[in-house]
Design an enzyme around this catalytic site. Structure first.
Site: not given
Length: 148
Positions: A99, A111
């Site tokens: 997260e 990411y």
């Protein structure tokens, strides 16, 4: 810079970096407990000094990235990328979840470039800032290489 696996011997270095970076950081005892209970720690060092770390937890065939931290003076030098790639390379048969703060565009872009996809959102997840505003957590996952 060099990468290596960390141990509980690295507790003080990661604790100090954690305190420096995160208002809601983990206590020394919580970090030690995590390391002693099976969390994995990857470190990036420069001249023997820890400048970044990645803390993760593996459950069956899924890895949850708990924290990635890079010292401010070493940010934007590819350290988070190298640590995350090391994790991916070490566990190609595992899916990886994390997260990230909605406002952290640099991390979200990193990411995404590494194959993570947005899979959800936790509204108002992070504690309030000094102005009382809460921030959403963006959930991202990267499938196992064998599932791709």
């Amino acid at each position: 810079m060099s990468l290596r696996r960390g141990t509980s011997d690295d507790l003080e270095a990661i604790y100090q970096l954690n305190r420096q970076l995160f208002d809601d950081g983990w206590s020394r005892a919580a970090l030690l407990s995590a390391l002693e209970s099976g969390y994995d720690l990857l470190l990036c060092e420069k001249q023997g000094i820890v400048v970044g770390y990645l803390l993760s937890l593996t459950v069956l065939d899924e890895i949850q990235i708990m924290q990635i931290a890079v010292a401010p003076q070493h940010q934007r030098q590819g350290i988070a990328n190298r640590l995350t790639r090391m994790l991916i390379d070490d566990a190609p048969d595992a899916s990886i979840a994390l997260e990230v703060r909605a406002s952290n565009r640099a991390a979200r872009n990193l990411y995404a470039a590494l194959g993570f996809e947005v899979c959800g959102c936790r509204p108002d997840y992070y504690p309030p800032d000094a102005n009382g505003r809460r921030e959403d957590a963006i959930l991202m996952t990267r499938p196992a290489a064998t599932a791709a």
